[in-house]
Design an enzyme around this catalytic site. Sequence first.
Site, mmCIF file in Angstrom:
data_model
loop_
_atom_site.group_PDB
_atom_site.id
_atom_site.type_symbol
_atom_site.label_atom_id
_atom_site.label_comp_id
_atom_site.label_asym_id
_atom_site.label_seq_id
_atom_site.Cartn_x
_atom_site.Cartn_y
_atom_site.Cartn_z
ATOM 1 N N LYS A 124 3.446 23.348 63.320
ATOM 2 C CA LYS A 124 2.610 24.338 64.229
ATOM 3 C C LYS A 124 1.977 25.401 63.361
ATOM 4 C CE LYS A 124 6.274 24.388 67.836
ATOM 5 N NZ LYS A 124 7.364 24.849 68.630
ATOM 6 N N HIS A 178 13.707 29.622 72.933
ATOM 7 C CA HIS A 178 13.552 28.289 72.915
ATOM 8 C C HIS A 178 14.938 27.509 72.908
ATOM 9 C CE1 HIS A 178 12.426 24.318 71.115
ATOM 10 N NE2 HIS A 178 11.141 24.645 71.615
ATOM 11 N N CYS A 188 10.854 23.165 76.704
ATOM 12 C CA CYS A 188 11.882 23.376 75.829
ATOM 13 C C CYS A 188 12.685 24.888 75.851
ATOM 14 C CB CYS A 188 12.000 23.178 74.389
ATOM 15 S SG CYS A 188 11.401 21.403 73.934
ATOM 16 N N ASP A 203 13.136 33.862 65.187
ATOM 17 C CA ASP A 203 12.616 32.524 65.229
ATOM 18 C C ASP A 203 10.935 32.745 65.423
ATOM 19 O OD1 ASP A 203 11.417 30.266 66.253
ATOM 20 O OD2 ASP A 203 12.675 30.074 68.140
ATOM 21 N N GLN A 241 6.235 30.305 66.642
ATOM 22 C CA GLN A 241 4.956 30.670 67.314
ATOM 23 C C GLN A 241 4.255 32.034 66.630
ATOM 24 O OE1 GLN A 241 3.444 29.270 69.675
ATOM 25 N NE2 GLN A 241 5.397 27.614 70.083
HETATM 26 C C1 LIG Z 1 8.493 24.753 68.682
HETATM 27 C C2 LIG Z 1 9.612 25.850 68.697
HETATM 28 C C3 LIG Z 1 10.779 25.801 68.244
HETATM 29 C C4 LIG Z 1 11.509 24.378 67.673
HETATM 30 O O1 LIG Z 1 10.524 23.910 66.652
HETATM 31 P P1 LIG Z 1 10.763 22.580 66.118
HETATM 32 O O2 LIG Z 1 9.455 22.173 65.241
HETATM 33 O O3 LIG Z 1 10.802 21.388 67.429
HETATM 34 O O4 LIG Z 1 12.117 22.533 65.472
HETATM 35 C C5 LIG Z 1 11.787 26.890 68.320
HETATM 36 N N1 LIG Z 1 11.318 27.899 68.837
HETATM 37 C C6 LIG Z 1 10.012 28.116 69.107
HETATM 38 C C7 LIG Z 1 9.753 29.644 69.719
HETATM 39 C C8 LIG Z 1 9.086 27.084 69.246
HETATM 40 O O5 LIG Z 1 7.965 27.563 69.891
#
Ligand SMILES: *Cc1c(COP(=O)(O)O)cnc(C)c1O
Length: 404
Positions: free
Chosen positions: A225, A122, A363, A199, A202
């Site tokens: 999320k 991302h 993104c 990260d 998800q």
């Molecule tokens: C949504 C997402 C982000 C960023 O999250 P934010 O809430 O916009 O800061 C980073 N990495 C992954 C894999 C995402 O799905």
Amino acid sequence: MYDVNEIRKDFPVLQELVNGKPNTFLDSGASAQKPRCVISRMSDIYTREYSNVHRGSYLLSEQITWDYEAARRTVRKFLNAKSEKEIVFTRNATESINLVAAAWGRKNLKKGDEVLISEAEHHANLVPWQMLRDELGFSLKIFKIADDGSFVWEEFAENLTANTKLVAVTAMSNVLGTVFPIKKMAAAAHRHGALLLADACQFAVHHKVDVQDLDCDFLAFSGHKTYGPTGIGVLYGKYDILASMPPYQTGGDMVDRVTYEHTTFEEPPARFEAGTPAIVEAIGLGVALEYMMALGLENITAHEQELVKYASEKLSGVPGLKLIGTAKDKGGVFSFVMDGIHPQDLAFILNKEGVAIRVGHHCAEPLVHRMGYESVARATLGLYSTKEDIDRLVAALNKARTFF
Ligand SMILES: *Cc1c(COP(=O)(O)O)cnc(C)c1O
């Protein structure tokens, strides 16, 4: 028993009609809907309990400080961190990763060092490292994934060197759904003397996270999320590493002693929470994570994995539809294109049917380009998704075909 129809009743917005049709919400990967317990707890706080935290010497402030810190303990439990001192509240995962880059990265990275990321990141886990590379002169290496979106161990391992200081990778791709083997990757990174940042934006929505088992050094996720509110995110960091880092932002709440000449800082996590935090959002996130844990993360995974199988089959059966990201180890993220229909037009037609999907580069522009596209459609699942949602998506896609 995981009764998805009962569970759906906890989510008021799912009972609403969209364009006169049932709300077929397949964009949870962008942001998930909120259960009533989160909404009402936050509303209750503003109605009856609100004040600032860590300051007042009166009942409301003591109470809300306790609630805010209780939310931190809930996050600790959710991640199975050793201590709640390893849990830093941020605005979102983007801020969590920027915090690591600014505080850990700027202190520890220099020319000759390497930061290793994947092709599947991302923007939030790509752009901060590019910016810091331009400032500090280390090299940013990017390892390849397979054309079907699979993780390839050799591609990762061959790029790990004695110069690697940090591996920063997605635990689950928001475009391909691919799940990365974070535990094995962290062990390999450690053998090379590097740290690993996961990260988990998800991943944490769909799987049990155990940071002690994964042995990752940092882990980031976003509240919105994981069925919590916007404006709140989490950075997990091993305590000794957090304790070795300078502050990210400075100001109130994160200081120990301040004189006109000099300031000393609080220990983590307070050191990284400058200013008035997102108090009510943190408490809302705590409620959301308790809600997920009550359902059982293993049960959520099992429910969604059944849907992943179902959706893979159904979508593959739509004439002219091409799935992007078909790794064996994948979660509920379905990116696709359809012959002769621009994704934007597709989303427009689906919207009329009450089906919410997302289109664009999600993104992750370099990744979508690497897969061979400018823009793709994406349907994502949540713990409340059903086979009926998939059926309505497939029906709407078949309807769209008749227009072109
Ligand atoms: C949504 C997402 C982000 C960023 O999250 P934010 O809430 O916009 O800061 C980073 N990495 C992954 C894999 C995402 O799905």
